[in-house]
Design a protein around this motif. Structure first.
Motif, mmCIF file in Angstrom:
data_model
loop_
_atom_site.group_PDB
_atom_site.id
_atom_site.type_symbol
_atom_site.label_atom_id
_atom_site.label_comp_id
_atom_site.label_asym_id
_atom_site.label_seq_id
_atom_site.Cartn_x
_atom_site.Cartn_y
_atom_site.Cartn_z
ATOM 1 N N LEU A 66 0.752 -1.256 -0.082
ATOM 2 C CA LEU A 66 0.109 -0.016 -0.010
ATOM 3 C C LEU A 66 0.934 1.449 -0.061
ATOM 4 N N ASP A 67 0.492 2.259 -0.405
ATOM 5 C CA ASP A 67 1.077 3.517 -0.773
ATOM 6 C C ASP A 67 -0.300 4.731 -0.548
ATOM 7 N N LEU A 68 0.070 5.497 0.538
ATOM 8 C CA LEU A 68 -0.995 6.445 0.738
ATOM 9 C C LEU A 68 -1.111 7.430 -0.312
ATOM 10 N N ALA A 69 -0.010 7.687 -0.759
ATOM 11 C CA ALA A 69 0.027 8.987 -1.923
ATOM 12 C C ALA A 69 -0.739 8.472 -3.014
ATOM 13 N N THR A 70 -0.945 7.127 -3.443
ATOM 14 C CA THR A 70 -2.044 6.909 -4.422
ATOM 15 C C THR A 70 -3.199 6.343 -4.046
ATOM 16 N N ARG A 71 -3.464 6.215 -2.656
ATOM 17 C CA ARG A 71 -4.885 5.899 -2.181
ATOM 18 C C ARG A 71 -5.818 7.059 -2.287
ATOM 19 N N PRO A 72 -6.995 6.743 -2.279
ATOM 20 C CA PRO A 72 -8.199 7.920 -1.790
ATOM 21 C C PRO A 72 -8.349 8.065 -0.328
ATOM 22 N N GLU A 73 -8.585 9.313 0.069
ATOM 23 C CA GLU A 73 -8.863 9.483 1.614
ATOM 24 C C GLU A 73 -10.286 8.912 1.792
ATOM 25 N N GLY A 74 -10.568 8.240 2.858
ATOM 26 C CA GLY A 74 -11.827 8.018 3.252
ATOM 27 C C GLY A 74 -12.280 9.328 4.102
ATOM 28 N N VAL A 75 -13.483 9.028 4.799
ATOM 29 C CA VAL A 75 -13.958 9.984 5.759
ATOM 30 C C VAL A 75 -13.451 9.652 6.932
ATOM 31 N N HIS A 76 -12.752 8.827 7.101
ATOM 32 C CA HIS A 76 -11.941 8.505 8.623
ATOM 33 C C HIS A 76 -10.673 9.077 8.455
ATOM 34 N N PRO A 77 -10.041 9.853 9.395
ATOM 35 C CA PRO A 77 -8.807 10.289 9.360
ATOM 36 C C PRO A 77 -7.813 9.026 9.376
ATOM 37 N N ARG A 78 -6.646 9.135 8.758
ATOM 38 C CA ARG A 78 -5.830 8.053 8.944
ATOM 39 C C ARG A 78 -4.409 8.426 9.357
ATOM 40 N N LEU A 79 -3.661 7.842 10.137
ATOM 41 C CA LEU A 79 -2.438 8.106 10.586
ATOM 42 C C LEU A 79 -1.217 7.654 9.699
ATOM 43 N N GLY A 80 -1.527 6.675 8.922
ATOM 44 C CA GLY A 80 -0.474 5.938 8.422
ATOM 45 C C GLY A 80 -1.264 4.636 7.450
ATOM 46 N N VAL A 81 -0.378 3.817 6.616
ATOM 47 C CA VAL A 81 -0.880 2.675 6.143
ATOM 48 C C VAL A 81 -1.548 1.625 7.022
ATOM 49 N N VAL A 82 -0.766 1.547 8.352
ATOM 50 C CA VAL A 82 -1.200 1.019 9.641
ATOM 51 C C VAL A 82 -1.616 1.954 10.383
ATOM 52 N N ASP A 83 -3.007 1.903 10.621
ATOM 53 C CA ASP A 83 -3.321 3.287 11.854
ATOM 54 C C ASP A 83 -2.916 2.721 13.100
ATOM 55 N N VAL A 84 -3.772 1.732 13.865
ATOM 56 C CA VAL A 84 -3.638 0.826 14.819
ATOM 57 C C VAL A 84 -3.372 -0.173 14.920
ATOM 58 N N VAL A 85 -2.807 -0.642 16.030
ATOM 59 C CA VAL A 85 -2.599 -2.109 16.444
ATOM 60 C C VAL A 85 -2.840 -2.560 17.510
ATOM 61 N N PRO A 86 -4.030 -2.491 18.099
ATOM 62 C CA PRO A 86 -4.602 -2.621 19.591
ATOM 63 C C PRO A 86 -4.364 -4.074 19.821
ATOM 64 N N PHE A 87 -3.866 -4.393 21.111
ATOM 65 C CA PHE A 87 -3.786 -5.763 21.619
ATOM 66 C C PHE A 87 -4.990 -5.875 22.536
ATOM 67 N N VAL A 88 -5.481 -6.924 22.986
ATOM 68 C CA VAL A 88 -6.465 -7.208 23.945
ATOM 69 C C VAL A 88 -6.332 -8.273 24.569
ATOM 70 N N ALA A 89 -5.885 -8.485 25.803
ATOM 71 C CA ALA A 89 -5.960 -9.670 26.686
ATOM 72 C C ALA A 89 -7.242 -10.156 26.983
ATOM 73 N N LEU A 90 -7.311 -11.482 26.403
ATOM 74 C CA LEU A 90 -8.757 -12.086 26.709
ATOM 75 C C LEU A 90 -8.380 -13.154 27.764
ATOM 76 N N GLY A 91 -9.028 -13.389 28.937
ATOM 77 C CA GLY A 91 -8.808 -14.165 29.904
ATOM 78 C C GLY A 91 -7.478 -14.337 30.404
ATOM 79 N N GLN A 92 -6.665 -13.116 30.309
ATOM 80 C CA GLN A 92 -5.285 -12.945 30.896
ATOM 81 C C GLN A 92 -5.080 -11.564 31.315
ATOM 82 N N PRO A 93 -4.118 -11.427 32.143
ATOM 83 C CA PRO A 93 -3.803 -10.110 33.014
ATOM 84 C C PRO A 93 -3.547 -9.059 31.551
#
Length: 130
Positions: A66-93
């Motif tokens: 992916l290349d942001l320079a050639t991608r259209p912008e959507g209605v959601h702001p973006r921070l980069g090609v990968v916007d967020v990488v949230p981890f969630v602990a399920l049944g763990q601390p």
């Protein structure tokens, strides 16, 4: 179990299949939204490190396809090609997810030479994403 919900700045196109393939068996769901020009990949696995490994592979594939320079912008702001990488602990601390976020952030900063911003529990100052 550790879950990771990666947001990618691409809502359509042939690259999404390559990105999904990069996730391997850890891919539980992929939701693409053309209006927002983003896709959300839900990753998890029974083995330690499955979600983390898949998230790193997905980020590398996104950087390669992916290349942001050639991608259209959507209605959601973006921070980069990968916007967020949230981890969630399920049944763990909660610190399991924080440790995964820190490892993934260090890897992404080093291997892909991209800036990394930690938020919520992963940020020592507790800053929120907005």
């Amino acid at each position: 179990m550790l879950e990771c919900v990666v947001n990618i700045a691409a809502g359509a196109g042939p690259a999404l299949d390559a990105l999904a393939a990069a996730c391997g068996e850890a891919l539980l769901d992929r939701h693409a939204d053309t209006d927002h020009d983003r896709s959300v990949f839900t990753l998890a696995g029974p083995a330690d490190g499955d979600a983390e490994s898949a998230a790193l592979a997905l980020a590398a594939a996104a950087a390669a396809h992916l290349d942001l320079a050639t991608r259209p912008e959507g209605v959601h702001p973006r921070l980069g090609v990968v916007d967020v990488v949230p981890f969630v602990a399920l049944g763990q601390p909660a610190n399991t997810a924080v440790a995964a976020a820190h490892r993934a952030g260090a890897h992404l900063a080093e291997e892909l030479a991209v800036p990394v911003f930690f938020y919520d529990d992963a940020d020592p100052a507790g800053r929120s994403l907005p």
